[in-house]
Design a protein around this motif. Structure first.
Motif, PDB file in Angstrom:
ATOM      1  N   TRP A   1      52.677  39.085  31.808  1.00  0.00           N
ATOM      2  CA  TRP A   1      51.397  39.734  32.134  1.00  0.00           C
ATOM      3  C   TRP A   1      51.295  41.087  31.431  1.00  0.00           C
ATOM      4  CZ3 TRP A   1      49.188  38.806  37.705  1.00  0.00           C
ATOM      5  CH2 TRP A   1      47.798  38.962  37.680  1.00  0.00           C
ATOM      6  N   PHE A   2      52.401  41.827  31.372  1.00  0.00           N
ATOM      7  CA  PHE A   2      52.426  43.115  30.675  1.00  0.00           C
ATOM      8  C   PHE A   2      52.067  42.938  29.195  1.00  0.00           C
ATOM      9  CE2 PHE A   2      54.899  46.113  28.058  1.00  0.00           C
ATOM     10  CZ  PHE A   2      54.382  47.322  28.507  1.00  0.00           C
ATOM     11  N   LEU A   3      52.708  41.986  28.549  1.00  0.00           N
ATOM     12  CA  LEU A   3      52.478  41.769  27.121  1.00  0.00           C
ATOM     13  C   LEU A   3      51.065  41.262  26.843  1.00  0.00           C
ATOM     14  CD1 LEU A   3      55.939  40.123  26.365  1.00  0.00           C
ATOM     15  CD2 LEU A   3      55.173  42.355  25.513  1.00  0.00           C
TER      16      LEU A   3
ATOM     17  N   HIS B   1      52.765  39.124  43.724  1.00  0.00           N
ATOM     18  CA  HIS B   1      51.603  39.003  42.843  1.00  0.00           C
ATOM     19  C   HIS B   1      51.109  40.393  42.456  1.00  0.00           C
ATOM     20  CE1 HIS B   1      47.675  37.934  41.229  1.00  0.00           C
ATOM     21  NE2 HIS B   1      48.070  36.674  41.198  1.00  0.00           N
ATOM     22  N   GLY B   2      51.102  41.311  43.430  1.00  0.00           N
ATOM     23  CA  GLY B   2      50.681  42.673  43.136  1.00  0.00           C
ATOM     24  C   GLY B   2      51.581  43.354  42.111  1.00  0.00           C
ATOM     25  N   ILE B   3      52.895  43.130  42.219  1.00  0.00           N
ATOM     26  CA  ILE B   3      53.840  43.700  41.252  1.00  0.00           C
ATOM     27  C   ILE B   3      53.594  43.118  39.866  1.00  0.00           C
ATOM     28  CG2 ILE B   3      56.285  43.798  40.597  1.00  0.00           C
ATOM     29  CD1 ILE B   3      56.936  43.854  43.614  1.00  0.00           C
ATOM     30  N   SER B   4      53.392  41.803  39.793  1.00  0.00           N
ATOM     31  CA  SER B   4      53.135  41.154  38.504  1.00  0.00           C
ATOM     32  C   SER B   4      51.846  41.670  37.886  1.00  0.00           C
ATOM     33  CB  SER B   4      53.056  39.634  38.696  1.00  0.00           C
ATOM     34  OG  SER B   4      54.237  39.121  39.270  1.00  0.00           O
ATOM     35  N   ALA B   5      50.792  41.773  38.726  1.00  0.00           N
ATOM     36  CA  ALA B   5      49.503  42.260  38.234  1.00  0.00           C
ATOM     37  C   ALA B   5      49.593  43.718  37.801  1.00  0.00           C
ATOM     38  CB  ALA B   5      48.436  42.092  39.316  1.00  0.00           C
ATOM     39  N   ALA B   6      50.365  44.518  38.549  1.00  0.00           N
ATOM     40  CA  ALA B   6      50.527  45.930  38.189  1.00  0.00           C
ATOM     41  C   ALA B   6      51.234  46.080  36.847  1.00  0.00           C
ATOM     42  CB  ALA B   6      51.302  46.661  39.283  1.00  0.00           C
ATOM     43  N   ALA B   7      52.195  45.185  36.572  1.00  0.00           N
ATOM     44  CA  ALA B   7      52.836  45.190  35.252  1.00  0.00           C
ATOM     45  C   ALA B   7      51.796  44.914  34.174  1.00  0.00           C
ATOM     46  CB  ALA B   7      53.947  44.146  35.200  1.00  0.00           C
ATOM     47  N   GLY B   8      50.858  44.002  34.480  1.00  0.00           N
ATOM     48  CA  GLY B   8      49.779  43.730  33.535  1.00  0.00           C
ATOM     49  C   GLY B   8      48.926  44.962  33.286  1.00  0.00           C
TER      50      GLY B   8
ATOM     51  N   PHE C   1      39.319  33.241  23.031  1.00  0.00           N
ATOM     52  CA  PHE C   1      39.308  31.899  23.606  1.00  0.00           C
ATOM     53  C   PHE C   1      40.708  31.497  24.060  1.00  0.00           C
ATOM     54  CE2 PHE C   1      39.897  27.310  23.150  1.00  0.00           C
ATOM     55  CZ  PHE C   1      38.891  26.832  23.981  1.00  0.00           C
ATOM     56  N   PHE C   2      41.717  31.713  23.203  1.00  0.00           N
ATOM     57  CA  PHE C   2      43.070  31.287  23.551  1.00  0.00           C
ATOM     58  C   PHE C   2      43.778  32.276  24.481  1.00  0.00           C
ATOM     59  CE2 PHE C   2      42.487  28.441  19.899  1.00  0.00           C
ATOM     60  CZ  PHE C   2      42.920  27.259  20.489  1.00  0.00           C
ATOM     61  N   ALA C   3      43.232  33.479  24.619  1.00  0.00           N
ATOM     62  CA  ALA C   3      43.728  34.349  25.690  1.00  0.00           C
ATOM     63  C   ALA C   3      43.323  33.786  27.042  1.00  0.00           C
ATOM     64  CB  ALA C   3      43.178  35.768  25.523  1.00  0.00           C
ATOM     65  N   ASN C   4      42.071  33.316  27.135  1.00  0.00           N
ATOM     66  CA  ASN C   4      41.564  32.827  28.411  1.00  0.00           C
ATOM     67  C   ASN C   4      41.909  31.365  28.674  1.00  0.00           C
ATOM     68  OD1 ASN C   4      40.280  35.310  29.171  1.00  0.00           O
ATOM     69  ND2 ASN C   4      38.798  34.906  27.569  1.00  0.00           N
ATOM     70  N   PHE C   5      41.999  30.566  27.615  1.00  0.00           N
ATOM     71  CA  PHE C   5      42.574  29.235  27.748  1.00  0.00           C
ATOM     72  C   PHE C   5      44.064  29.406  27.446  1.00  0.00           C
ATOM     73  CE2 PHE C   5      42.924  24.687  25.858  1.00  0.00           C
ATOM     74  CZ  PHE C   5      43.351  24.193  27.075  1.00  0.00           C
ATOM     75  N   GLY C   6      44.695  30.199  28.238  1.00  0.00           N
ATOM     76  CA  GLY C   6      46.071  30.587  27.990  1.00  0.00           C
ATOM     77  C   GLY C   6      46.551  31.613  28.989  1.00  0.00           C
ATOM     78  N   PRO C   7      47.293  32.626  28.545  1.00  0.00           N
ATOM     79  CA  PRO C   7      48.013  33.491  29.475  1.00  0.00           C
ATOM     80  C   PRO C   7      47.136  34.382  30.336  1.00  0.00           C
ATOM     81  CG  PRO C   7      48.245  34.285  27.216  1.00  0.00           C
ATOM     82  CD  PRO C   7      47.631  32.926  27.134  1.00  0.00           C
ATOM     83  N   ASN C   8      45.919  34.712  29.911  1.00  0.00           N
ATOM     84  CA  ASN C   8      45.100  35.562  30.765  1.00  0.00           C
ATOM     85  C   ASN C   8      44.774  34.881  32.087  1.00  0.00           C
ATOM     86  OD1 ASN C   8      43.702  38.030  31.264  1.00  0.00           O
ATOM     87  ND2 ASN C   8      41.770  36.988  30.860  1.00  0.00           N
TER      88      ASN C   8
END
Length: 531
Positions: free
Chosen positions: A301-303, A438-445, A411-418
């Motif tokens: 999520w960070f990357l 989930h909050g920790i993962s999202a915060a890393a994003g 397109f491939f960000a959203n049909f993909g990791p986003n």
């Protein structure tokens, strides 16, 4: 020792798609619609803010904000979002999903309106109050991430759970699209009613006094969908998984789900008392079971967000660099808003929105892992394809090709990791830690988004100090910045291998909720040992 699954949870897992599923998607999704609108609409009005309040800052590029002001305006909401994701994610596991859900929405409504009413005796004063209110707007938006994902995952059946969670997140695309459409309508209406000469004709005359209303109306519009959703959020019952597995109230869980599923449910209090395990987030047991998983969800999520938010927030600068948006000196202030909004709306309509819904359609068929791996891979390919022959794309004859390639990265960000980075953390962690993780993962994003927002601003400046905007240090240029973002996406490919596949599995199976930890097993052995 594995415990038998509670009947109420099994009923949720095998339930056919019903009306309450779609109701939950809309209620949670409208929050994400608002989140995306509020986060991305700022990129539509930053040039206007520069023209209104800092028209003397840069005579070469009208609307250019001083670097510290630009960084603050673009990045402060992400700082608030990061804090909100951590705080409300933790609070959602402590107090319950529903009790916290309304707080985040009301905070978003109030902060959206307050952002549009920003005041001050000087330009810096107006921007300071705007940044203050956008921090708290981000704080409320941050809470929506873990709560919406967790609620949807705990309501869904295991067969179509990925599509339901992804559909909630897909509302983000409509929020981005709506932001562009609203900006187009408002700017066109104001420009027709209050026309102004271009910057080239008259530097000060390029901004009419009424232009100050344009950015305020665009920002405040985000309060409307959030306010409309509040009543329905408060009517949603608490999820059965929180009530049974965390609050340990079998009777309430059965009563709530009897109404939702419209079938009679048996309260299994004795089984509820035995269900689950007790290890904490910072325990050795959590590290052993889910440490690698948490590393995978946070790192990917960070990357992803470094690249995704860099592209979204500064696509107006990229389009200007390749000549797709007319030179600012040929436009008045409100016309520039119109052209920026038109470009971003076209990208959203042609690539961003379709990408989200491709994920909804295929996530439960080909799985989260495959979609995320494919998305990162093609983002890498298209980013390098833009960067390596960058001088080729800046030629006027090749601008359409650049836009097409650039759209494909979205397109491939959203049909993909986003999309998948939002879905997976809501499925693979235990119920009592699900919202927190989930909050920790999202915060890393959002930490990645902050890197993108601040880093891209400086990196993309010209390498030649004589061509750099006043106040900005020399950067590495757009070409090298795109190369770096391509490398970031390539790292995303590698870290995806740390994330498990959750397609078709129950939440309890993925989180190993039904397996005793060492402490719980020892306690159960003592209770059941013969005297």
């Amino acid at each position: 020792m594995a415990n038998d699954q509670l009947k109420v949870l099994n009923a949720l897992d095998v339930a056919k798609t019903q009306w309450y599923h779609f109701t939950a998607i809309v209620i949670a999704g409208m929050g994400f619609f608002t989140d995306a609108y509020d986060l991305f609409c700022i990129s539509l009005v930053t040039k206007l803010l520069g023209r209104i309040y800092y028209h003397e800052f840069n005579d070469k590029k009208p609307g250019t904000l001083p670097p510290n002001i630009s960084a603050a305006v673009n990045g402060v909401a992400f700082c608030g979002t990061l804090a909100g994701q951590l705080f409300f994610g933790w609070l959602g596991d402590k107090m319950g999903r529903k009790r916290v859900y309304g707080m985040t929405l009301m905070l978003m409504v109030v902060a959206s309106i307050a952002s549009g009413l920003s005041f001050g005796q000087s330009p810096n004063g107006v921007i300071a109050t705007l940044c203050f209110f956008r921090f708290w707007l981000g704080f409320g938006i941050g809470g929506d991430y873990p709560l919406s994902a967790t609620i949807m995952s705990e309501y869904a059946n295991k067969k179509t759970r990925g599509a339901f969670i992804a559909a909630v997140f897909a509302m983000q695309g409509f929020g981005i699209l709506t932001g562009g459409v609203v900006a187009i309508i408002i700017s066109a209406a104001f420009n027709a009613r209050f026309p102004a000469p271009t910057y080239a004709d008259n530097q000060l005359g390029s901004v009419v006094p009424q232009a100050d209303y344009v950015w305020r109306i665009i920002l405040m519009f985000g309060a409307i969908p959030a306010a409309m959703t509040y009543y329905w959020r408060m009517k949603m019952p608490e999820t059965a998984r929180y009530t049974a597995l965390v609050a340990k109230n079998a009777k309430q869980a059965a009563a709530d789900m009897s109404k939702v599923l419209q079938v009679d449910m048996e309260a299994e209090q004795e089984k509820v008392e035995e269900q689950g395990n007790s290890f904490g987030l910072f325990s050795r047991e959590f590290l052993r079971r889910h440490g690698v998983h948490l590393l995978g969800t946070t790192s990917t999520w960070f990357l992803l967000d470094i690249a995704f938010y860099s592209q979204n927030l500064f696509q107006k600068d990229i389009f200007t660099a390749i000549g797709w948006i007319p030179n600012a000196r040929t436009l008045n202030a409100i016309e520039e808003v119109y052209w920026i909004a038109r470009a971003q709306t076209l990208i959203a309509l042609c690539s961003t929105v379709p990408g989200y819904w491709f994920t909804v359609a295929f996530i439960d068929r080909i799985g989260r892992f495959a979609i995320q791996l494919m998305g990162f891979f093609f983002m890498t390919v298209f980013m390098f394809a833009l960067a390596i022959p960058y001088n080729h794309w800046t030629h006027p004859d090749n601008r359409i090709g650049f836009v097409v390639m650039y759209s494909l990265t979205f397109f491939f960000a959203n049909f993909g990791p986003n999309a998948t980075t939002f879905v997976v953390p809501a499925e693979i962690f235990p119920a009592r830690l699900r919202s927190t993780c989930h909050g920790i993962s999202a915060a890393a994003g959002k930490a990645g988004a902050i890197v993108g927002a601040f880093g891209f601003l400086y990196m993309s400046q010209s390498k030649d100090p004589t061509k750099t905007d006043k106040g900005y240090p020399p950067g590495i240029g757009v070409k090298n910045t795109l190369l770096i973002l391509g490398g970031v996406n390539l790292l995303g490919v590698l870290f995806t291998f740390l994330v498990p596949e959750s397609k078709g599995k129950s939440l309890e199976e993925m989180s190993r909720e039904d397996e005793d930890d060492e402490e719980t097993a020892a306690s159960r052995a003592i209770r059941t040992a013969p005297v």
